[in-house]
Scaffold this motif. Structure first.
Motif, PDB file in Angstrom:
ATOM      1  N   ALA A 110      35.874  29.243  43.379  1.00  0.00           N
ATOM      2  CA  ALA A 110      34.589  28.635  43.721  1.00  0.00           C
ATOM      3  C   ALA A 110      34.700  27.115  43.776  1.00  0.00           C
ATOM      4  CB  ALA A 110      33.528  29.046  42.705  1.00  0.00           C
ATOM      5  N   HIS A 111      35.671  26.557  43.070  1.00  0.00           N
ATOM      6  CA  HIS A 111      35.822  25.107  42.989  1.00  0.00           C
ATOM      7  C   HIS A 111      36.757  24.530  44.045  1.00  0.00           C
ATOM      8  CE1 HIS A 111      34.587  26.433  38.939  1.00  0.00           C
ATOM      9  NE2 HIS A 111      33.786  25.387  39.063  1.00  0.00           N
ATOM     10  N   ASP A 112      37.700  25.360  44.528  1.00  0.00           N
ATOM     11  CA  ASP A 112      38.682  24.871  45.495  1.00  0.00           C
ATOM     12  C   ASP A 112      39.071  26.028  46.412  1.00  0.00           C
ATOM     13  OD1 ASP A 112      40.808  23.822  46.929  1.00  0.00           O
ATOM     14  OD2 ASP A 112      41.912  23.134  45.166  1.00  0.00           O
ATOM     15  N   ARG A 113      38.586  26.004  47.642  1.00  0.00           N
ATOM     16  CA  ARG A 113      38.830  27.106  48.581  1.00  0.00           C
ATOM     17  C   ARG A 113      40.307  27.288  48.904  1.00  0.00           C
ATOM     18  NH1 ARG A 113      35.473  27.292  53.702  1.00  0.00           N
ATOM     19  NH2 ARG A 113      36.478  29.296  53.637  1.00  0.00           N
ATOM     20  N   ARG A 114      41.116  26.260  48.636  1.00  0.00           N
ATOM     21  CA  ARG A 114      42.556  26.376  48.891  1.00  0.00           C
ATOM     22  C   ARG A 114      43.252  27.195  47.812  1.00  0.00           C
ATOM     23  NH1 ARG A 114      43.793  20.244  48.997  1.00  0.00           N
ATOM     24  NH2 ARG A 114      42.292  20.513  47.336  1.00  0.00           N
ATOM     25  N   HIS A 115      42.599  27.377  46.687  1.00  0.00           N
ATOM     26  CA  HIS A 115      43.180  28.129  45.562  1.00  0.00           C
ATOM     27  C   HIS A 115      42.761  29.595  45.706  1.00  0.00           C
ATOM     28  CE1 HIS A 115      44.823  28.590  41.514  1.00  0.00           C
ATOM     29  NE2 HIS A 115      43.859  29.463  41.340  1.00  0.00           N
ATOM     30  N   VAL A 116      43.706  30.427  46.119  1.00  0.00           N
ATOM     31  CA  VAL A 116      43.461  31.857  46.325  1.00  0.00           C
ATOM     32  C   VAL A 116      44.367  32.634  45.385  1.00  0.00           C
ATOM     33  CG1 VAL A 116      43.532  33.764  47.979  1.00  0.00           C
ATOM     34  CG2 VAL A 116      42.861  31.471  48.746  1.00  0.00           C
ATOM     35  N   GLU A 117      43.754  33.439  44.535  1.00  0.00           N
ATOM     36  CA  GLU A 117      44.487  34.277  43.573  1.00  0.00           C
ATOM     37  C   GLU A 117      44.654  35.665  44.184  1.00  0.00           C
ATOM     38  OE1 GLU A 117      46.298  34.232  39.787  1.00  0.00           O
ATOM     39  OE2 GLU A 117      45.174  32.607  40.713  1.00  0.00           O
ATOM     40  N   VAL A 118      45.876  36.210  44.100  1.00  0.00           N
ATOM     41  CA  VAL A 118      46.184  37.511  44.701  1.00  0.00           C
ATOM     42  C   VAL A 118      46.637  38.467  43.604  1.00  0.00           C
ATOM     43  CG1 VAL A 118      47.540  38.708  46.456  1.00  0.00           C
ATOM     44  CG2 VAL A 118      46.937  36.307  46.795  1.00  0.00           C
ATOM     45  N   THR A 119      46.043  39.663  43.591  1.00  0.00           N
ATOM     46  CA  THR A 119      46.419  40.708  42.638  1.00  0.00           C
ATOM     47  C   THR A 119      46.496  42.047  43.361  1.00  0.00           C
ATOM     48  OG1 THR A 119      44.111  41.088  42.066  1.00  0.00           O
ATOM     49  CG2 THR A 119      45.333  39.577  40.642  1.00  0.00           C
ATOM     50  N   LEU A 120      47.174  42.993  42.751  1.00  0.00           N
ATOM     51  CA  LEU A 120      47.239  44.346  43.302  1.00  0.00           C
ATOM     52  C   LEU A 120      45.981  45.127  42.951  1.00  0.00           C
ATOM     53  CD1 LEU A 120      50.878  45.470  42.428  1.00  0.00           C
ATOM     54  CD2 LEU A 120      50.008  44.819  44.674  1.00  0.00           C
ATOM     55  N   THR A 121      45.561  45.966  43.871  1.00  0.00           N
ATOM     56  CA  THR A 121      44.522  46.947  43.559  1.00  0.00           C
ATOM     57  C   THR A 121      45.216  48.132  42.879  1.00  0.00           C
ATOM     58  OG1 THR A 121      44.810  48.112  45.659  1.00  0.00           O
ATOM     59  CG2 THR A 121      43.187  46.295  45.619  1.00  0.00           C
ATOM     60  N   ALA A 122      44.443  49.086  42.423  1.00  0.00           N
ATOM     61  CA  ALA A 122      45.029  50.290  41.822  1.00  0.00           C
ATOM     62  C   ALA A 122      45.924  51.004  42.838  1.00  0.00           C
ATOM     63  CB  ALA A 122      43.928  51.226  41.321  1.00  0.00           C
ATOM     64  N   GLU A 123      45.474  51.075  44.089  1.00  0.00           N
ATOM     65  CA  GLU A 123      46.284  51.712  45.144  1.00  0.00           C
ATOM     66  C   GLU A 123      47.550  50.898  45.408  1.00  0.00           C
ATOM     67  OE1 GLU A 123      47.608  54.371  48.081  1.00  0.00           O
ATOM     68  OE2 GLU A 123      46.236  54.577  46.381  1.00  0.00           O
ATOM     69  N   GLY A 124      47.445  49.573  45.389  1.00  0.00           N
ATOM     70  CA  GLY A 124      48.613  48.715  45.576  1.00  0.00           C
ATOM     71  C   GLY A 124      49.628  48.903  44.458  1.00  0.00           C
ATOM     72  N   LEU A 125      49.148  49.045  43.247  1.00  0.00           N
ATOM     73  CA  LEU A 125      50.030  49.268  42.100  1.00  0.00           C
ATOM     74  C   LEU A 125      50.737  50.621  42.220  1.00  0.00           C
ATOM     75  CD1 LEU A 125      51.043  48.105  39.441  1.00  0.00           C
ATOM     76  CD2 LEU A 125      49.071  49.158  38.325  1.00  0.00           C
ATOM     77  N   ARG A 126      50.001  51.629  42.647  1.00  0.00           N
ATOM     78  CA  ARG A 126      50.601  52.959  42.850  1.00  0.00           C
ATOM     79  C   ARG A 126      51.693  52.885  43.917  1.00  0.00           C
ATOM     80  NH1 ARG A 126      50.822  56.776  46.188  1.00  0.00           N
ATOM     81  NH2 ARG A 126      49.355  55.883  47.673  1.00  0.00           N
ATOM     82  N   LEU A 127      51.387  52.214  45.027  1.00  0.00           N
ATOM     83  CA  LEU A 127      52.342  52.097  46.127  1.00  0.00           C
ATOM     84  C   LEU A 127      53.560  51.268  45.706  1.00  0.00           C
ATOM     85  CD1 LEU A 127      52.689  52.989  49.053  1.00  0.00           C
ATOM     86  CD2 LEU A 127      51.585  50.860  49.751  1.00  0.00           C
TER      87      LEU A 127
END
Length: 152
Positions: free
Chosen positions: A84-101
């Motif tokens: 919300a403070h810096d649009r250039r800062h994007v955090e990426v995580t796995l979803t449950a399906e991504g973790l399974r894959l």
């Protein structure tokens, strides 16, 4: 053919064949080797910024991983959280399906590593990997690999 030229083409041939074998094994999962690399890095790291992810990629070294992450997000495999403070800062995580894959990808990679182990039996891998490590040490992909090795 001089030795340096043969070495260049042997490295290229090994990379292409390894990527072809990996691509064939991943095809039933509907992902590419580059997408698989993103999922496996996120599996190991849990959460990374988009820039942090880009710093660890070998498949897309020097390029922004935005398109890869966009495709994976569209497929429901990763979540992107924009600060919300810096649009250039994007955090990426796995979803449950991504973790399974990612778990399935790890098993496929293990099969490839077993194939490489069998093919390299009787050869001095320490000498080969030492040379290759030194060869790429000051290059972007070599630096990305070094960062992955030191932060795992």
């Amino acid at each position: 053919m001089r030795s340096a030229e043969e070495l260049r083409y042997l490295i290229l041939a090994a990379q292409r064949e390894g990527n072809r074998l990996l691509g064939q094994a991943l095809r039933p999962l509907g992902i590419t080797p580059s997408q698989a690399e993103v999922l496996r890095i996120l599996q190991d790291r849990r959460s990374l910024t988009l820039n942090g992810l880009g710093d660890l990629l070998i498949c897309e070294s020097g390029n922004s991983p935005s398109r890869l992450v966009d495709r994976l997000a569209s497929a429901g495999l990763v979540d992107r959280q924009v600060s919300a403070h810096d649009r250039r800062h994007v955090e990426v995580t796995l979803t449950a399906e991504g973790l399974r894959l990612a778990g399935q990808i790890a098993a496929i990679e293990e099969g490839l590593y077993e194939f490489i182990d069998a093919a390299s039996e009787g050869h001095d891998l320490e000498q080969i990997t030492g040379f290759l490590r030194a060869f790429v040490a000051d290059l972007p992909a070599g630096q990305a690999l070094a960062r992955r090795s030191t932060t795992e």
